[in-house]
Design a protein around this motif. Structure first.
Motif, mmCIF file in Angstrom:
data_model
loop_
_atom_site.group_PDB
_atom_site.id
_atom_site.type_symbol
_atom_site.label_atom_id
_atom_site.label_comp_id
_atom_site.label_asym_id
_atom_site.label_seq_id
_atom_site.Cartn_x
_atom_site.Cartn_y
_atom_site.Cartn_z
ATOM 1 N N ARG A 234 32.908 42.651 -107.788
ATOM 2 C CA ARG A 234 32.230 43.428 -106.760
ATOM 3 C C ARG A 234 33.185 44.062 -105.763
ATOM 4 O O ARG A 234 33.024 45.220 -105.387
ATOM 5 C CB ARG A 234 31.218 42.549 -106.025
ATOM 6 C CG ARG A 234 30.250 43.359 -105.168
ATOM 7 C CD ARG A 234 29.316 42.464 -104.390
ATOM 8 N NE ARG A 234 30.071 41.695 -103.408
ATOM 9 C CZ ARG A 234 29.727 40.480 -102.992
ATOM 10 N NH1 ARG A 234 28.674 39.905 -103.487
ATOM 11 N NH2 ARG A 234 30.454 39.850 -102.096
ATOM 12 N N SER A 235 34.173 43.319 -105.303
ATOM 13 C CA SER A 235 35.091 43.865 -104.306
ATOM 14 C C SER A 235 35.801 45.098 -104.842
ATOM 15 O O SER A 235 35.904 46.124 -104.154
ATOM 16 C CB SER A 235 36.114 42.798 -103.895
ATOM 17 O OG SER A 235 35.490 41.725 -103.248
ATOM 18 N N GLY B 280 25.105 45.036 -102.150
ATOM 19 C CA GLY B 280 24.478 44.565 -100.924
ATOM 20 C C GLY B 280 24.680 45.480 -99.727
ATOM 21 O O GLY B 280 24.257 45.157 -98.627
ATOM 22 N N LEU B 281 25.290 46.643 -99.942
ATOM 23 C CA LEU B 281 25.578 47.580 -98.847
ATOM 24 C C LEU B 281 24.502 48.664 -98.805
ATOM 25 O O LEU B 281 24.759 49.852 -99.012
ATOM 26 C CB LEU B 281 26.975 48.176 -99.038
ATOM 27 C CG LEU B 281 28.115 47.142 -99.044
ATOM 28 C CD1 LEU B 281 29.397 47.753 -99.590
ATOM 29 C CD2 LEU B 281 28.334 46.587 -97.645
ATOM 30 N N ALA C 299 24.185 38.417 -95.537
ATOM 31 C CA ALA C 299 25.028 38.925 -96.628
ATOM 32 C C ALA C 299 24.214 39.221 -97.879
ATOM 33 O O ALA C 299 24.752 39.761 -98.843
ATOM 34 C CB ALA C 299 26.122 37.918 -96.958
ATOM 35 N N LEU D 30 23.835 36.512 -102.873
ATOM 36 C CA LEU D 30 25.163 36.643 -103.474
ATOM 37 C C LEU D 30 25.330 35.704 -104.670
ATOM 38 O O LEU D 30 24.893 34.564 -104.626
ATOM 39 C CB LEU D 30 26.247 36.334 -102.436
ATOM 40 C CG LEU D 30 26.212 37.136 -101.139
ATOM 41 C CD1 LEU D 30 27.355 36.700 -100.227
ATOM 42 C CD2 LEU D 30 26.304 38.630 -101.436
ATOM 43 N N VAL E 59 33.457 37.377 -100.414
ATOM 44 C CA VAL E 59 32.421 37.926 -99.542
ATOM 45 C C VAL E 59 33.025 38.883 -98.510
ATOM 46 O O VAL E 59 32.537 40.004 -98.317
ATOM 47 C CB VAL E 59 31.648 36.798 -98.828
ATOM 48 C CG1 VAL E 59 30.638 37.383 -97.841
ATOM 49 C CG2 VAL E 59 30.942 35.915 -99.852
ATOM 50 N N SER F 188 34.411 42.432 -100.072
ATOM 51 C CA SER F 188 33.515 43.519 -100.470
ATOM 52 C C SER F 188 32.530 43.905 -99.390
ATOM 53 O O SER F 188 32.154 45.072 -99.271
ATOM 54 C CB SER F 188 32.752 43.131 -101.737
ATOM 55 O OG SER F 188 32.017 41.945 -101.526
ATOM 56 N N LEU F 189 32.088 42.950 -98.580
ATOM 57 C CA LEU F 189 31.091 43.245 -97.562
ATOM 58 C C LEU F 189 31.687 43.464 -96.181
ATOM 59 O O LEU F 189 30.993 43.896 -95.267
ATOM 60 C CB LEU F 189 30.056 42.109 -97.500
ATOM 61 C CG LEU F 189 29.289 41.842 -98.797
ATOM 62 C CD1 LEU F 189 28.285 40.721 -98.602
ATOM 63 C CD2 LEU F 189 28.579 43.106 -99.277
ATOM 64 N N LEU G 192 32.559 41.332 -93.934
ATOM 65 C CA LEU G 192 31.946 40.490 -92.912
ATOM 66 C C LEU G 192 32.988 39.659 -92.186
ATOM 67 O O LEU G 192 33.915 39.138 -92.795
ATOM 68 C CB LEU G 192 30.917 39.552 -93.546
ATOM 69 C CG LEU G 192 29.717 40.218 -94.210
ATOM 70 C CD1 LEU G 192 28.791 39.175 -94.805
ATOM 71 C CD2 LEU G 192 28.966 41.081 -93.215
#
Length: 527
Positions: A85-86, A117-118, A301, A304, A347, A350-351, A353
């Motif tokens: 994902r990243s 998730g974006l 998030a 996931l 996490v 890619s997100l 956070l």
């Protein structure tokens, strides 16, 4: 572009794969660094779902032609298919940075960002895709789903209807409208849905979509028996295809229970204090997530798969499943510090956070002991709901057909057996896991005693009370779950004891729950 590649693209659009392949190879013979040829070969290969090979081809395409936005976008899609994902997000953002104008590339960027998730970041790309090619039904459907996640329900309805209007064979748009729109005697879509089912009900996937929408319409109209009859028709074709084995569920739950013993007393040095919200689907996980992430210190998030993927990559078990008994058993020998760090890096990478966040993947209940061992500051919240309501709500839900872990939900009996295994596991965890880090939340108590449950949960997470948590329905963050419409409304109690309306038809499932000791004495009507 080489005229041979123009023809190859045409052949590819017509699924004439052999001809397209030959033309691309001919172009590469003359120019081994032709990025367009590698791009088309990547499309051909990804059409056959060989994502590993397609990823290599797209990577080669962008190496030879770095400004090829479409190749970057398709590379991102393949990376996502490979659970990277990243990297997928990075590739999608590279594609976006090149200023693409074609609808396919814009839509692909949106799909990658959404699945990562974006959702808020994805929405403008869908809008631009529909603007670039307003006659393409798929783009309107993707845009509609994103609008729904963002809480823009009227705009979502309109986009779903555009999807249906553009494609006479579409079986997605109208059912999606019904799922987010209260059906009434004066205004309902029953007749057109029945006509759609008559035309497309022989396709198991179409039958699922249409039949679930007809069931929802029947429920709205106060016809529970008709609703269950439609669900049975909707699920029959797919159930015959999947060959679900309840014994596999039993083995998975047994392995999860073992981890509570094999990892007892083990801990790691990984930092990070995420809050995992898990349990069976449709039991209030989204509701609790919205409550907690209305707090200023917690960010959602989404659902996931990162923890399960990190464990799978670390243990390198041979099966093609991310979560299976072998992988759970192998957790006892894993480097827990490395596992915790890998999850947090995945996490944040890619997100983007920082600070504390929630991970709302329901299946993380199977990983609870591993999570607590790998992340010493983490908290795990498990949702529970009345057994019969849980079985009914799972049976009523149309899960993604590509996600095999929810294959139990095609029959009431399999769903009841699954619940009995879940119930046994959670009872074991309540005894084996530290209560200051693992807690069970009853959905009914949240609905009927919000203030006290909110305060208890915030205290469990080590957070001060904030009144915004009581006004969770005002939270504007996107919601990419089946509860996307419900959690934007104030609390309601109409879903409590819903199973009573279906009791006669639920008898096979209730018998199983009774035999497993899941129902309280005297709950069922006398028969």
């Amino acid at each position: 572009m080489d005229t041979r590649l123009e023809e190859a693209a045409k052949q590819l659009s017509q699924k004439a794969y052999r001809a397209a392949h030959a033309l691309c190879l001919a172009a590469l013979k003359d120019d081994p660094q032709n990025g367009d040829a590698f791009y088309l070969l990547g499309l051909l290969t990804s059409d056959h779902e060989n994502f590993a090979r397609a990823e290599d081809l797209f990577r080669t395409a962008v190496r030879h032609r770095p400004g090829h936005a479409a190749a970057h976008a398709q590379h991102a899609r393949c990376l996502l298919g490979l659970s990277r994902r990243s990297e997928a997000v990075e590739a999608a953002r590279r594609a976006a940075g090149l200023g693409p104008a074609d609808a396919l590339t814009l839509d692909t960027i949106g799909v990658v960002l959404s699945r990562a998730g974006l959702h808020a970041e994805a929405l403008p790309f869908y809008a631009r895709a529909t603007g670039a090619d307003p006659g393409h039904a798929d783009y309107h459907y993707n845009h509609a789903a994103a609008l729904q996640f963002a809480g823009e329900m009227q705009a979502a309805r309109e986009a779903y209807r555009r999807c249906a209007a553009l494609d006479p064979g579409d079986t997605r748009g109208l059912p999606a409208v019904v799922q987010i729109t209260k059906q009434t005697e004066a205004a309902n879509e029953t007749a057109p849905l029945e006509a759609l089912f008559a035309r497309h009900g022989g396709d198991p996937d179409a039958a699922l979509r249409i039949g679930h929408a007809l069931a929802k319409a029947a429920e709205d109209l106060g016809q529970p028996e008709t609703a269950l009859a439609w669900l049975a028709r909707a699920k029959a074709g797919k159930r015959a295809m999947i060959a679900h084995d309840p014994a596999a569920d039993t083995a998975l739950f047994a392995a999860a229970a073992r981890t509570a013993e094999t990892l007892r007393g083990q801990t790691s040095g990984a930092a990070g204090a995420p809050v995992f919200i898990c349990g069976m689907p449709r039991t209030g996980t989204t509701l609790v997530d919205r409550i907690l992430t209305s707090h200023s210190a917690l960010t959602p998030a989404g659902e996931l798969t990162d923890f399960a993927l990190s464990l799978k990559r670390m243990t390198r078990t041979p099966s093609n499943l991310v979560l299976d008994p072998e992988t759970l058993d192998a957790a006892a020998g894993a480097d827990l510090t490395a596992l915790g760090k890998a999850y947090m890096a995945s996490v944040s990478g890619s997100l983007g956070l920082s600070g504390r966040f929630t991970d709302k993947m329901p299946l993380n209940i199977l990983l609870a002991p591993v999570i607590l061992a790998a992340l010493p500051q983490a908290r795990v919240i498990c949702l529970r709901r009345h057994p019969a309501d849980t079985v009914l709500s799972n049976y009523r839900q149309m899960f993604a057909t590509s996600f095999s872990y929810y294959n139990y939900a095609y029959t009431l009996e399999d769903t009841a057996h699954y619940y009995a295994e879940f119930d046994r596991l959670v009872r074991h965890f309540e005894e084996a896991l530290p209560p200051e880090r693992f807690t069970v939340v009853q959905y009914e108590r949240v609905v009927t005693g919000l203030d006290s449950e909110v305060r208890r949960l915030l205290d469990f997470c080590g957070l001060p009370f904030e009144a915004a948590c009581l006004a969770f329905h005002e939270n504007t963050a996107p919601v990419a779950t089946a509860s996307s419409a419900q959690v934007r409304e104030p609390l309601y109690t109409s879903a409590l004891a819903r199973w009573k309306r279906y009791e006669a038809a639920l008898k096979p499932a209730l018998d199983i729950l009774d035999a497993a000791g899941c129902l309280a004495p005297g709950e069922r009507s006398a028969t």
